[in-house]
Design a protein around this motif. Structure first.
Motif, mmCIF file in Angstrom:
data_model
loop_
_atom_site.group_PDB
_atom_site.id
_atom_site.type_symbol
_atom_site.label_atom_id
_atom_site.label_comp_id
_atom_site.label_asym_id
_atom_site.label_seq_id
_atom_site.Cartn_x
_atom_site.Cartn_y
_atom_site.Cartn_z
ATOM 1 N N LEU A 1 -10.049 -8.043 -24.133
ATOM 2 C CA LEU A 1 -11.248 -7.528 -23.668
ATOM 3 C C LEU A 1 -11.762 -6.092 -24.369
ATOM 4 O O LEU A 1 -11.368 -5.676 -24.292
ATOM 5 C CB LEU A 1 -11.203 -7.652 -21.537
ATOM 6 C CG LEU A 1 -11.454 -8.373 -21.302
ATOM 7 C CD1 LEU A 1 -11.010 -8.195 -19.613
ATOM 8 C CD2 LEU A 1 -11.969 -9.563 -21.430
ATOM 9 N N ARG A 2 -13.483 -6.669 -24.271
ATOM 10 C CA ARG A 2 -14.119 -4.639 -25.272
ATOM 11 C C ARG A 2 -13.698 -4.127 -24.044
ATOM 12 O O ARG A 2 -13.815 -4.560 -22.409
ATOM 13 C CB ARG A 2 -15.074 -5.481 -25.084
ATOM 14 C CG ARG A 2 -15.699 -6.123 -24.483
ATOM 15 C CD ARG A 2 -17.816 -6.300 -24.923
ATOM 16 N NE ARG A 2 -18.550 -6.794 -23.897
ATOM 17 C CZ ARG A 2 -19.179 -6.167 -22.723
ATOM 18 N NH1 ARG A 2 -18.549 -5.280 -22.518
ATOM 19 N NH2 ARG A 2 -19.632 -7.307 -22.058
ATOM 20 N N PRO A 3 -14.581 -2.817 -24.304
ATOM 21 C CA PRO A 3 -14.106 -1.828 -22.576
ATOM 22 C C PRO A 3 -15.766 -2.350 -22.153
ATOM 23 O O PRO A 3 -16.599 -2.981 -22.774
ATOM 24 C CB PRO A 3 -14.606 -0.853 -23.368
ATOM 25 C CG PRO A 3 -14.614 -0.685 -24.838
ATOM 26 C CD PRO A 3 -14.476 -2.003 -25.229
ATOM 27 N N GLY A 4 -15.426 -2.668 -20.523
ATOM 28 C CA GLY A 4 -16.367 -2.884 -20.147
ATOM 29 C C GLY A 4 -16.422 -4.759 -19.234
ATOM 30 O O GLY A 4 -17.084 -4.851 -18.096
ATOM 31 N N GLY A 5 -15.796 -5.606 -20.563
ATOM 32 C CA GLY A 5 -15.386 -6.818 -19.884
ATOM 33 C C GLY A 5 -14.862 -7.465 -18.612
ATOM 34 O O GLY A 5 -14.250 -6.437 -18.061
ATOM 35 N N ARG A 6 -15.028 -8.419 -18.546
ATOM 36 C CA ARG A 6 -15.192 -8.925 -17.487
ATOM 37 C C ARG A 6 -13.421 -10.051 -17.717
ATOM 38 O O ARG A 6 -13.599 -10.156 -18.363
ATOM 39 C CB ARG A 6 -16.104 -9.817 -16.711
ATOM 40 C CG ARG A 6 -16.862 -8.932 -16.123
ATOM 41 C CD ARG A 6 -18.408 -9.500 -17.123
ATOM 42 N NE ARG A 6 -18.759 -10.807 -17.428
ATOM 43 C CZ ARG A 6 -18.833 -11.395 -18.015
ATOM 44 N NH1 ARG A 6 -19.669 -10.818 -19.906
ATOM 45 N NH2 ARG A 6 -19.594 -12.612 -18.013
#
Ligand SMILES: C[S@@+](CC[C@H](N)C(=O)[O-])C[C@H]1O[C@@H](n2cnc3c(N)ncnc32)[C@H](O)[C@@H]1O
Length: 302
Positions: free
Chosen positions: A159-164
């Protein structure tokens, strides 16, 4: 014809998954169970698609997003996610089962969907392209890891930073009679296990305890962890007649696994009992039985 999945070094991923920490599950989903899921794919999808759709709505998917569909099976959710992200998005369907992925790839080719790809791998150990995805999604594909916190930490790395993260998993067996009544009918006629089964062992009900699930996700490094209880009647067997639904239930989940080696006579006896157990759930459009699930959501820090 689908090529055998290999990693960059040309090593057969099936082989590696079968040697890895989820070897038993790899065998289970690559053998009879995987093939049964392929055969019964349309019926299974008809039964659980509404649950998957509710989870997708909770995930707040936007056009152009990049998603991993974890334990994507025969790909129905992967293609539905692809429709939601549109042609500028990208969806990777990841699964440990070669026969189910073969079915998923055929389906994607038939529908001409370009923004999907599929990969055969163990989600617990697969080396993801780090930090590239916006959402990890799963419909009933994340309860089978030998080390769930390790698996979710590995998934989080994608996941990217802040991904869910959004997934749907079954609550306890007693709240899901469509799966447990057939299993009880089967186990009545089979030798009892030597020790009571571990409720947290990899399997459909491993995530029944909400506190355990929250703990696993926090240990894996997720933030804003939340579980929503969803209780819904399911059209069991997708609206097929009673006898076909009995046949379907005798092949799926714990009942299907228990009956795999059963004699034709024993199978008939159990099917009669399943019939008697579910007949009172018959309504105009088929068999409707209660179900209870968790929709889990969480965020990667950053
Ligand atoms: C209950 S099925 C759900 C399939 C699909 N998501 C659906 O809703 O139709 C569970 C799926 O998880 C996959 N699976 C189990 N363990 C896995 C692992 N360690 N890594 C990747 N996939 C796994 C199985 O092969 C199977 O396709």
């Amino acid at each position: 014809m689908v090529p055998v999945a290999t990693d960059q070094r040309g090593i057969d991923m099936t082989q590696r998954a079968e040697d890895g920490p989820n070897a038993q599950q790899a065998e289970y989903w690559n053998d009879v169970s995987g093939r049964r899921w392929v055969e019964m794919g349309d019926v299974i999808d008809a039964q659980i698609a509404p649950l998957g759709r509710t989870a997708m709505e909770r995930a707040g998917i936007e056009p152009g997003e990049r998603i991993v569909d974890v334990g994507c099976g025969c790909g129905q959710t992967t293609l539905e996610l692809a429709a939601r992200v549109g042609e500028k998005g990208r969806v990777l369907g990841l699964d440990i089962s070669q026969p189910m992925l073969e079915s998923a790839r055929d389906r994607a080719a038939r529908e001409g969907t370009k923004q999907v790809s599929f990969e055969q791998a163990d989600a617990q150990t697969h080396e993801f392209e780090a930090g590239t995805f916006d959402l990890l999604f799963s419909r009933f594909g994340v309860m089978f890891f030998s080390s769930p916190a390790e698996a979710f930490a590995n998934l989080r790395s994608a996941l990217r930073p802040g991904g869910r993260l959004t997934f749907i998993a079954w609550q306890e067996p007693n709240k899901n009679p469509w799966m447990i009544l057939p299993a009880m009918a089967a186990f009545k006629h089979l030798p009892a296990p030597e020790s009571p089964p571990d409720p947290t062992a990899p399997g459909p009900f491993a995530f029944a305890d909400p506190e355990r699930v929250e703990g696993i996700l926090r240990e894996a490094g997720f933030q804003d962890v939340g579980l929503e209880a969803l209780e819904r009647d399911l059209l069991v067997g997708g609206g097929r007649p009673l006898d076909e639904t009995v046949e379907f239930l005798a092949q799926l989940g714990p009942a299907g696994a228990a009956l795999r080696e059963a004699s034709p006579e024993l199978r008939q006896t159990v099917m009669r009992e399943i019939h008697d157990a579910i007949t009172s759930y018959q309504v105009d459009d088929g068999i409707r039985m209660p179900s209870a699930t968790w929709i889990a959501s969480a965020r990667n820090p950053g």
